[in-house]
Scaffold this motif. Structure first.
Motif, PDB file in Angstrom:
ATOM      1  N   HIS A  40       0.820  -1.212   0.000  1.00  0.00           N
ATOM      2  CA  HIS A  40       0.000   0.000   0.000  1.00  0.00           C
ATOM      3  C   HIS A  40       0.854   1.262   0.000  1.00  0.00           C
ATOM      4  N   ASP A  41       2.131   1.149   0.438  1.00  0.00           N
ATOM      5  CA  ASP A  41       2.977   2.341   0.510  1.00  0.00           C
ATOM      6  C   ASP A  41       3.752   2.598  -0.770  1.00  0.00           C
ATOM      7  N   ASN A  42       3.505   1.788  -1.815  1.00  0.00           N
ATOM      8  CA  ASN A  42       4.234   1.938  -3.074  1.00  0.00           C
ATOM      9  C   ASN A  42       3.229   2.153  -4.205  1.00  0.00           C
ATOM     10  N   PRO A  43       3.024   3.398  -4.655  1.00  0.00           N
ATOM     11  CA  PRO A  43       2.025   3.669  -5.712  1.00  0.00           C
ATOM     12  C   PRO A  43       2.315   2.911  -7.010  1.00  0.00           C
ATOM     13  N   GLY A  87       7.953  -8.201  -9.534  1.00  0.00           N
ATOM     14  CA  GLY A  87       9.203  -8.671  -8.958  1.00  0.00           C
ATOM     15  C   GLY A  87      10.367  -7.738  -9.252  1.00  0.00           C
ATOM     16  N   THR A  88      10.419  -7.233 -10.509  1.00  0.00           N
ATOM     17  CA  THR A  88      11.512  -6.313 -10.887  1.00  0.00           C
ATOM     18  C   THR A  88      11.442  -5.029 -10.075  1.00  0.00           C
ATOM     19  N   GLN A  89      10.230  -4.465  -9.956  1.00  0.00           N
ATOM     20  CA  GLN A  89      10.077  -3.226  -9.183  1.00  0.00           C
ATOM     21  C   GLN A  89      10.473  -3.432  -7.727  1.00  0.00           C
ATOM     22  N   GLU A  90      10.081  -4.591  -7.162  1.00  0.00           N
ATOM     23  CA  GLU A  90      10.406  -4.814  -5.766  1.00  0.00           C
ATOM     24  C   GLU A  90      11.905  -5.013  -5.568  1.00  0.00           C
ATOM     25  N   ARG A  91      12.564  -5.677  -6.546  1.00  0.00           N
ATOM     26  CA  ARG A  91      14.021  -5.813  -6.451  1.00  0.00           C
ATOM     27  C   ARG A  91      14.704  -4.451  -6.520  1.00  0.00           C
ATOM     28  N   THR A  92      14.161  -3.548  -7.370  1.00  0.00           N
ATOM     29  CA  THR A  92      14.725  -2.196  -7.443  1.00  0.00           C
ATOM     30  C   THR A  92      14.560  -1.469  -6.111  1.00  0.00           C
ATOM     31  N   VAL A  93      13.369  -1.575  -5.538  1.00  0.00           N
ATOM     32  CA  VAL A  93      13.137  -0.943  -4.232  1.00  0.00           C
ATOM     33  C   VAL A  93      14.051  -1.556  -3.175  1.00  0.00           C
ATOM     34  N   GLY A 145      -0.312   0.254  -8.783  1.00  0.00           N
ATOM     35  CA  GLY A 145      -0.834   0.292 -10.161  1.00  0.00           C
ATOM     36  C   GLY A 145      -0.632  -1.033 -10.877  1.00  0.00           C
ATOM     37  N   ALA A 146       0.573  -1.624 -10.718  1.00  0.00           N
ATOM     38  CA  ALA A 146       0.832  -2.911 -11.367  1.00  0.00           C
ATOM     39  C   ALA A 146      -0.071  -4.001 -10.813  1.00  0.00           C
ATOM     40  N   ILE A 147      -0.302  -3.986  -9.487  1.00  0.00           N
ATOM     41  CA  ILE A 147      -1.152  -5.018  -8.883  1.00  0.00           C
ATOM     42  C   ILE A 147      -2.602  -4.838  -9.313  1.00  0.00           C
ATOM     43  N   GLU A 148      -3.055  -3.602  -9.485  1.00  0.00           N
ATOM     44  CA  GLU A 148      -4.416  -3.383  -9.964  1.00  0.00           C
ATOM     45  C   GLU A 148      -4.583  -3.922 -11.384  1.00  0.00           C
ATOM     46  N   ALA A 149      -3.563  -3.694 -12.236  1.00  0.00           N
ATOM     47  CA  ALA A 149      -3.604  -4.274 -13.590  1.00  0.00           C
ATOM     48  C   ALA A 149      -3.583  -5.796 -13.533  1.00  0.00           C
ATOM     49  N   LEU A 150      -2.786  -6.338 -12.564  1.00  0.00           N
ATOM     50  CA  LEU A 150      -2.761  -7.791 -12.394  1.00  0.00           C
ATOM     51  C   LEU A 150      -4.132  -8.317 -11.986  1.00  0.00           C
ATOM     52  N   ARG A 151      -4.839  -7.606 -11.119  1.00  0.00           N
ATOM     53  CA  ARG A 151      -6.170  -8.037 -10.696  1.00  0.00           C
ATOM     54  C   ARG A 151      -7.136  -8.054 -11.883  1.00  0.00           C
ATOM     55  N   ARG A 152      -7.052  -7.034 -12.752  1.00  0.00           N
ATOM     56  CA  ARG A 152      -7.940  -7.023 -13.927  1.00  0.00           C
ATOM     57  C   ARG A 152      -7.626  -8.189 -14.859  1.00  0.00           C
ATOM     58  N   ALA A 153      -6.340  -8.437 -15.109  1.00  0.00           N
ATOM     59  CA  ALA A 153      -5.977  -9.574 -15.958  1.00  0.00           C
ATOM     60  C   ALA A 153      -6.411 -10.887 -15.318  1.00  0.00           C
ATOM     61  N   PHE A 154      -6.337 -10.953 -13.983  1.00  0.00           N
ATOM     62  CA  PHE A 154      -6.764 -12.162 -13.273  1.00  0.00           C
ATOM     63  C   PHE A 154      -8.261 -12.390 -13.450  1.00  0.00           C
ATOM     64  N   ARG A 155      -9.046 -11.297 -13.405  1.00  0.00           N
ATOM     65  CA  ARG A 155     -10.501 -11.460 -13.612  1.00  0.00           C
ATOM     66  C   ARG A 155     -10.787 -11.978 -15.016  1.00  0.00           C
TER      67      ARG A 155
END
Length: 650
Positions: A113-116, A175-181, A120-130
């Motif tokens: 929740h602290d990483n905008p 995963g890439t974004q989290e590795r960068t963070v 955004g990527a997770i919201e897109a993932l949720r739509r693709a999952f639906r």
């Protein structure tokens, strides 16, 4: 002297004061050093704890992302195996894994929740999952309803669907974004440790502790990275294992299909053997009656006309039984088309009461129960439904040795998909025939629907009664259930789909006798390769008052027809050497487009197949004189290109 002592005392006091000041200063400096050391240690600890928390958060995100990828792969593998094997447990495994994946996505969104950017990527993932859920849901639904071909097609299409690629891409992005963070947070933590180490190095011994803390942090980082690598390796191993399982399932399915094809061939050969033996036995019996009756009639035709008539009647009865056996075989093979109409089963059974009483005899008590609400109708062939009930009643009478109670119950039921055999979900009329006879053991119950299988003594039955009922009900999209207990009795229940139609008044009973129309003599051209059938047909036409010309060769028939004058109707056999009946009609139609056509056939494969005869009328062999007359009237009255109905065998 005194001055020297005062000077010494003043120096001592001054030294004491300086020492005290020095001591105080040293104490203050010591306190300041201790405070600074304490603050440095606390700051180092705080920075370390914060860095560890942030790293743990990043590792949790990456591990959860990897677990989500493994869960999705496992769910789709379970769905693939479910589509192929139709095993409900695999379907449940797929559903459980897919629900777990949804929960993992929700957890992933919660902890980022602290990483905008991640949000955004997770919201897109949720739509693709639906989207993926809808695609796989259609596959699972088609498999659940046993539409395996459609489910397989959708599954192979879904393997290359954009939603799947989008999910994989988004998981890699997360995963890439989290590795960068993680790299950024690790860099910040290292900088803080470096500053703390620089401060602690001025304090001497405390630098070692900071170094040990840095070493500890490094060890923890290496350990976390090792765990992450192990988790990824395990996910890859599971993915490879799922691919191997899919390949094994595909290979096993291909082998199963091959074995099923061999089994069907064996069953066909076994059925052919059963049918050949049964038909030969029954037709030999019937032909013996026909031949014997005709022989006796020929012997007595001159001296005893009444005896001759009696023997002729016996021969005719044997011929009728042979025709009835043929119709039963056609019904069993599903070649004979149904003539459906809307029926009230309760009314139909009520209209059969006299027939049942006469057929079953005085020793059988018939009880009819109506447990269904009014207005429940079925769409079925009335004659075949009556024959099915009559067959069951006769079997029940024989099981009770002519004495007992026969109960016919009309009720209704509602089933879900798969509750009763292969029936679809919906409302059904249940027509149950229950007797108080001897019953059957389980090994006989399993075989009662086989053609020519009978438990009756030789000459008492053909073994086609229950198989005919089975074929009729299955053709009507229904199901037959037989329950039997030795010494108690047998219950056979027919489940027929409910038909909802506008309310109409239907009277089940004998049809009123139609007035016989006055027929005019017609010029008829008959083509038949069998000389006996040709002679019989010519005699029947002469008996009806028509003028007929015969031809026994379909090859020369067009030339013979050209030499004739007016021809109102051509009667042609269907299967003839050199040229079939439809081919002959196609040849002569351009010259005589207004000529009526009547096909005559006894081939079982043509039953219900009038479409291949160009809409022409079809008369089934064997036929009676009255049936031939009606067929001729209908063919002449309803000439092509008007659509017509077929004439049933009589």
């Amino acid at each position: 002297m005194t001055g020297d002592m005062g000077e010494t005392a003043g120096g001592a006091a001054s030294g004491t004061t300086w020492r005290s000041f020095a001591l105080v200063t040293m104490a203050i400096l010591g306190v300041l050093v201790l405070v600074a050391l304490s603050w440095t240690l606390r700051e180092a600890d705080r920075q370390r704890d914060r860095a560890l928390a942030l790293q743990k958060h990043s590792y949790e995100v990456m591990i959860l992302s990897a677990n989500l990828s493994g869960t999705l792969a496992r769910a789709e593998a379970s769905l693939g195996r479910y589509v192929i094997s139709v095993d409900d447990r695999l379907g449940q495994a797929y559903s459980a894994d897919w629900q777990l994946a949804s929960q993992q996505i929700s957890r992933l969104k919660q902890i980022t929740h602290d990483n905008p950017d991640q949000q955004g990527a997770i919201e897109a993932l949720r739509r693709a999952f639906r989207v993926r859920s809808n695609e796989l849901g259609d596959i699972a639904l088609n498999t659940f309803y046993k539409r395996n071909d459609q489910a397989l097609a959708l599954y192979y299409k879904a393997r290359q669907a954009p939603s799947r690629m989008a999910i994989d891409t988004l998981l890699d992005t997360i995963g890439t974004q989290e590795r960068t963070v993680l790299d950024q947070r690790t860099g910040a933590a290292l900088a803080s440790v470096a500053r703390s180490s620089a401060i602690a190095s001025t304090l001497g011994v405390f630098g070692v502790l900071i170094l040990l803390g840095a070493l500890a942090m490094g060890w923890m980082t290496v350990t976390a990275l090792g765990q992450r690598a192990a988790a990824r390796a395990e996910a890859e191993t599971e993915r490879d294992r799922s691919l191997e399982l899919e390949a094994a399932v595909a290979k096993a399915s291909a082998e199963l299909l091959k074995q099923e094809a061999k089994l069907r061939q064996v069953q066909k050969l076994e059925a052919v053997g059963q049918l050949t033996g049964g038909i030969a036995h029954d037709f030999n019996n019937m032909l013996a009656v026909v031949i014997g009756g005709l022989e006796l009639a020929r012997r007595h035709v001159g001296d005893d006309p009444q005896a001759a008539q009696r023997h002729i009647a016996n021969a005719a009865e044997g011929a009728d039984r042979a025709a009835a056996l043929t119709r039963r075989l056609l019904a069993f093979s599903r070649e004979e088309s149904l003539r459906s109409e809307t029926l009230d089963p309760a009314t139909l059974i009520g209209g059969m009461s006299d027939l049942l009483d006469r057929t079953l005899g005085d020793g059988i008590t018939v009880v009819v129960r109506h447990e269904s609400d009014g207005g429940w109708m079925v769409r079925s062939d009335r004659i075949q439904l009556e024959n099915a009930v009559l067959n069951l009643a006769v079997n029940a009478r024989d099981a009770m040795d002519g004495r007992g109670q026969l109960t016919i119950t009309v009720s209704h039921a509602t089933f879900a998909q798969g509750d009763i055999g292969t029936c679809a979900a919906g409302d059904f009329i249940a027509l149950a025939v229950c007797d108080t006879g001897c019953g059957m053991p389980p090994e006989l119950v399993e075989r009662v629907f086989e053609p020519f299988f009978t438990t009756k003594p030789s000459g008492k039955g053909t073994g086609l009664g229950l198989s005919q009922v089975f074929a009729f009900v299955r053709q009507a999209a229904g199901e037959v259930v037989l329950e039997s207990t030795v010494g108690v009795g047998t219950t056979v229940t027919l489940y027929l789909p409910r038909h909802i139609a506008p309310t109409t008044t239907s009277v089940i009973g004998a049809f009123p006798a139609a007035a016989t129309p006055e027929r005019t003599a017609l010029d008829i051209f008959v083509v038949e390769d069998d000389p006996r059938v040709l002679n019989a047909t010519m005699g029947a036409l002469e008996e009806l008052g028509h003028r007929a010309v015969a031809c026994d060769d379909p090859i020369i028939a067009p030339g013979v027809l050209d030499g004739l004058g007016n021809v109102d109707l051509i009667i042609s056999d269907v299967l003839m050497p050199g040229r079939t009946g439809p081919e002959l009609i196609d040849t002569v139609t351009p010259q005589r487009p207004d000529m009526a056509v009547l096909f005559v056939t006894g081939y079982a494969g043509e039953a219900g197949g009038e479409a291949q005869f160009g809409g022409r009328h079809v008369l089934r062999k064997p036929f009676t004189l009255a049936g031939l007359a009606r067929a001729i009237d209908a063919a002449v009255q309803d000439r092509p290109p008007h659509p017509v109905d077929s004439i049933a065998a009589e």
